[in-house]
Design an enzyme around this catalytic site. Structure first.
Site, PDB file in Angstrom:
ATOM      1  N   HIS A  13      -2.001  -3.956   0.750  1.00 53.79           N
ATOM      2  CA  HIS A  13      -1.029  -3.360   1.554  1.00 53.79           C
ATOM      3  C   HIS A  13      -0.879  -1.983   0.992  1.00 53.79           C
ATOM      4  O   HIS A  13      -0.103  -1.366   0.371  1.00 53.79           O
ATOM      5  CB  HIS A  13       0.335  -4.116   1.623  1.00 53.79           C
ATOM      6  CG  HIS A  13       1.404  -3.208   2.430  1.00 53.79           C
ATOM      7  ND1 HIS A  13       1.976  -4.308   3.176  1.00 53.79           N
ATOM      8  CD2 HIS A  13       1.658  -1.921   2.612  1.00 53.79           C
ATOM      9  CE1 HIS A  13       2.818  -3.282   4.246  1.00 53.79           C
ATOM     10  NE2 HIS A  13       2.350  -2.270   3.710  1.00 53.79           N
ATOM     11  N   HIS A  15      -0.705   2.514   2.730  1.00 53.27           N
ATOM     12  CA  HIS A  15      -0.539   3.427   3.776  1.00 53.27           C
ATOM     13  C   HIS A  15      -1.337   4.838   3.229  1.00 53.27           C
ATOM     14  O   HIS A  15      -1.084   5.360   2.199  1.00 53.27           O
ATOM     15  CB  HIS A  15       1.060   3.862   3.880  1.00 53.27           C
ATOM     16  CG  HIS A  15       1.875   2.728   4.408  1.00 53.27           C
ATOM     17  ND1 HIS A  15       2.092   2.487   5.728  1.00 53.27           N
ATOM     18  CD2 HIS A  15       2.488   2.013   3.665  1.00 53.27           C
ATOM     19  CE1 HIS A  15       2.784   1.337   5.791  1.00 53.27           C
ATOM     20  NE2 HIS A  15       3.210   0.917   4.528  1.00 53.27           N
ATOM     21  N   LYS A  99      -1.308  -6.445  11.747  1.00 49.84           N
ATOM     22  CA  LYS A  99      -0.159  -6.111  11.476  1.00 49.84           C
ATOM     23  C   LYS A  99       0.980  -6.237  12.534  1.00 49.84           C
ATOM     24  O   LYS A  99       0.942  -5.735  13.506  1.00 49.84           O
ATOM     25  CB  LYS A  99      -0.143  -4.754  10.742  1.00 49.84           C
ATOM     26  CG  LYS A  99       1.238  -4.288  10.271  1.00 49.84           C
ATOM     27  CD  LYS A  99       1.618  -5.086   8.994  1.00 49.84           C
ATOM     28  CE  LYS A  99       3.129  -4.849   8.470  1.00 49.84           C
ATOM     29  NZ  LYS A  99       3.202  -4.016   7.230  1.00 49.84           N
ATOM     30  N   HIS A 136       5.775  -7.724   8.640  1.00 52.66           N
ATOM     31  CA  HIS A 136       6.790  -6.856   8.020  1.00 52.66           C
ATOM     32  C   HIS A 136       7.880  -7.898   8.339  1.00 52.66           C
ATOM     33  O   HIS A 136       8.350  -7.927   9.504  1.00 52.66           O
ATOM     34  CB  HIS A 136       6.948  -5.632   8.672  1.00 52.66           C
ATOM     35  CG  HIS A 136       8.079  -4.741   8.079  1.00 52.66           C
ATOM     36  ND1 HIS A 136       7.819  -3.614   7.309  1.00 52.66           N
ATOM     37  CD2 HIS A 136       9.446  -4.934   8.128  1.00 52.66           C
ATOM     38  CE1 HIS A 136       9.111  -3.324   6.711  1.00 52.66           C
ATOM     39  NE2 HIS A 136       9.999  -4.016   7.460  1.00 52.66           N
ATOM     40  N   HIS A 174       5.191  -7.624   1.180  1.00 55.36           N
ATOM     41  CA  HIS A 174       6.114  -6.708   0.593  1.00 55.36           C
ATOM     42  C   HIS A 174       7.440  -7.603   0.389  1.00 55.36           C
ATOM     43  O   HIS A 174       8.463  -7.045   0.792  1.00 55.36           O
ATOM     44  CB  HIS A 174       6.455  -5.353   0.771  1.00 55.36           C
ATOM     45  CG  HIS A 174       6.475  -5.051   2.449  1.00 55.36           C
ATOM     46  ND1 HIS A 174       7.365  -5.866   3.094  1.00 55.36           N
ATOM     47  CD2 HIS A 174       5.984  -4.216   3.113  1.00 55.36           C
ATOM     48  CE1 HIS A 174       7.394  -5.232   4.350  1.00 55.36           C
ATOM     49  NE2 HIS A 174       6.419  -4.214   4.072  1.00 55.36           N
ATOM     50  N   ASP A 247       2.217  -1.072  -1.056  1.00 60.28           N
ATOM     51  CA  ASP A 247       3.177  -0.536  -0.044  1.00 60.28           C
ATOM     52  C   ASP A 247       3.054   0.851  -0.318  1.00 60.28           C
ATOM     53  O   ASP A 247       4.181   1.746  -0.034  1.00 60.28           O
ATOM     54  CB  ASP A 247       4.123  -0.997   0.223  1.00 60.28           C
ATOM     55  CG  ASP A 247       4.856  -0.645   1.646  1.00 60.28           C
ATOM     56  OD1 ASP A 247       4.292  -0.214   2.483  1.00 60.28           O
ATOM     57  OD2 ASP A 247       6.106  -0.954   1.828  1.00 60.28           O
TER      58      ASP A 247
HETATM   59  O1  DOR Z   1       9.019   1.859   3.057  1.00 60.45           O
HETATM   60  C1  DOR Z   1       8.203   1.641   3.526  1.00 60.45           C
HETATM   61  N1  DOR Z   1       7.358   2.740   4.194  1.00 60.45           N
HETATM   62  N2  DOR Z   1       8.176   0.562   4.370  1.00 60.45           N
HETATM   63  C2  DOR Z   1       7.560   0.257   5.489  1.00 60.45           C
HETATM   64  O2  DOR Z   1       7.569  -0.691   6.050  1.00 60.45           O
HETATM   65  C3  DOR Z   1       6.769   1.550   6.121  1.00 60.45           C
HETATM   66  C4  DOR Z   1       6.467   2.489   5.042  1.00 60.45           C
HETATM   67  C5  DOR Z   1       5.913   3.737   5.612  1.00 60.45           C
HETATM   68  O3  DOR Z   1       4.965   3.826   6.580  1.00 60.45           O
HETATM   69  O4  DOR Z   1       6.429   4.706   5.298  1.00 60.45           O
HETATM   70 ZN    ZN Z   2       4.064  -0.719   4.449  1.00 55.37          ZN
END
Ligand code: DOR
Ligand code: ZN
Length: 344
Positions: A13, A15, A99, A136, A174, A247
């Site tokens: 997971h 970003h 997702k 999520h 998460h 995450d």
């Molecule tokens: O803390 C987070 N940041 N939780 C999420 O679900 C999304 C993520 C983000 O894209 O910044």
């Molecule tokens: Zn995330």
């Protein structure tokens, strides 16, 4: 033990964003990880096979020369998702998973799902075709306390979806609560759960004691200490239900240090050193490979990485407090404890 060698870990997971941020953070993950499940919550979100394929190309172009890192792409589920496009993208290997963001639950979730009945045909097609759903797991109802949103989601949304869609493979993303830990453990082979690095380290005090600490704010928000301890027991248990999904979620510092700060902890840079420290504290270094290297590929039906990563224990290791992007700095998660395990 002063040295451990693991099959190269994966991040289930992650970003990576796009543009200047992507170029700055992709090398941080590619340095240590073999693969990562890439979150699709760009603006606009990645909703079609063609968009996922184009995003994958941008990620590959952002990797340092010679990097051996494979992004595993996902689609962002909306109430308008075309199930044929989704199934075809999975069949062609463009996407690994889909997702589900409840609309309004987190960063860039506005295009997410409001009415879960509307995505029922898509979920059924996913179950038939073996496409995993990454969830999520938080309700967004204004009357539900933010610290209860995960536990309520399990009862009101996740469990009904799983009962109505037999064979749907689900990853609870998460997890942050003892309820999430318990539900994932009892879900059988079609249910898995990722656990972040930061939720093994912080409880909600990190965000709120001694002033508001925006760099510890993420979603789902860190909970009470008893939940952190449940997450530590789960991650270090070796149980195949649990695997690493950092995450890692970079935001530019001015957007976190803000009257309405963004959610996300950026952990890609120091995650492995932190995990080794946590597993050593729990007397479970021998189970770090299960959590970080074996259980994830096992759930997704992928081979374990054939190359290895070695961590060596010594004097405290330091990481930069921030990394630079062309748009400004991003603060690296501070685990508030010395780290002794260096990634060779
Ligand atoms: O803390 C987070 N940041 N939780 C999420 O679900 C999304 C993520 C983000 O894209 O910044
Ligand atoms: Zn995330």
């Amino acid at each position: 033990m002063t040295q451990i060698t693991l099959p190269r870990p994966d991040d289930w997971h992650l970003h990576l964003r796009d543009g200047a941020m992507l170029r700055a953070v992709a090398p941080e993950t590619a340095r240590h990880f073999g693969r990562a499940i890439i979150m699709p919550n760009l603006v606009p979100p990645v909703t079609t096979g063609a968009e996922a394929s184009a995003y994958r190309d941008r990620i590959l172009a952002a990797l340092p020369e010679g990097a051996r890192f494979t992004p595993l792409m996902t689609l962002y589920l909306t109430e308008e998702t075309d199930k044929d496009d989704l199934v075809q993208a999975h069949r062609e290997g463009i996407i690994t998973a889909v997702k589900l963001y409840p609309a309004g639950a987190t960063t860039n979730s506005a295009s997410g799902v409001r009415d879960f009945d509307k995505v029922r045909p898509v979920l059924e097609a996913m179950a038939e075709n073996g496409v995993p759903l990454c969830v999520h797991g938080e309700v967004v109802d204004a009357d539900v306390d933010i610290f209860d949103r995960e536990a309520v989601f399990i009862d009101r949304v996740l469990d009904p979806i799983r009962r109505a869609t037999p064979g749907l493979r689900v990853v609870m993303e998460h997890i942050t609560t003892a309820q999430g830990v318990d539900y994932a453990r009892e879900g059988g082979p079609d249910l898995g759960a990722t656990i972040t690095t930061h939720h093994l380290v912080i409880n909600r005090n990190a965000i709120l004691v001694g002033g508001i600490k925006p760099h510890y704010y993420c979603l789902p928000v860190a909970k009470r200490e008893e939940h952190r301890l449940a997450l530590r027991r789960a991650a270090t248990s070796g149980d195949p239900s649990y695997f690493l999904g950092t995450d890692s979620a970079p935001h530019l510092d001015p957007l976190k240090e803000n009257a309405c700060g963004c959610a996300g902890c950026f952990t890609a840079t120091n995650t492995l050193s932190i995990l080794a420290e946590v597993f050593e504290q729990e007397g479970a270094l021998d189970r770090l490979s299960a959590f970080a290297s074996l259980n994830g590929p096992n759930f997704y039906g992928l081979p374990v990485n054939s190359d290895k990563v070695t961590l060596t224990k010594g004097d405290p290791v330091t990481y930069p407090a921030k990394i630079d992007t062309a748009d400004g700095p991003v603060t690296v998660f501070d685990p508030m404890m010395p780290l002794h395990w260096r990634v060779e």
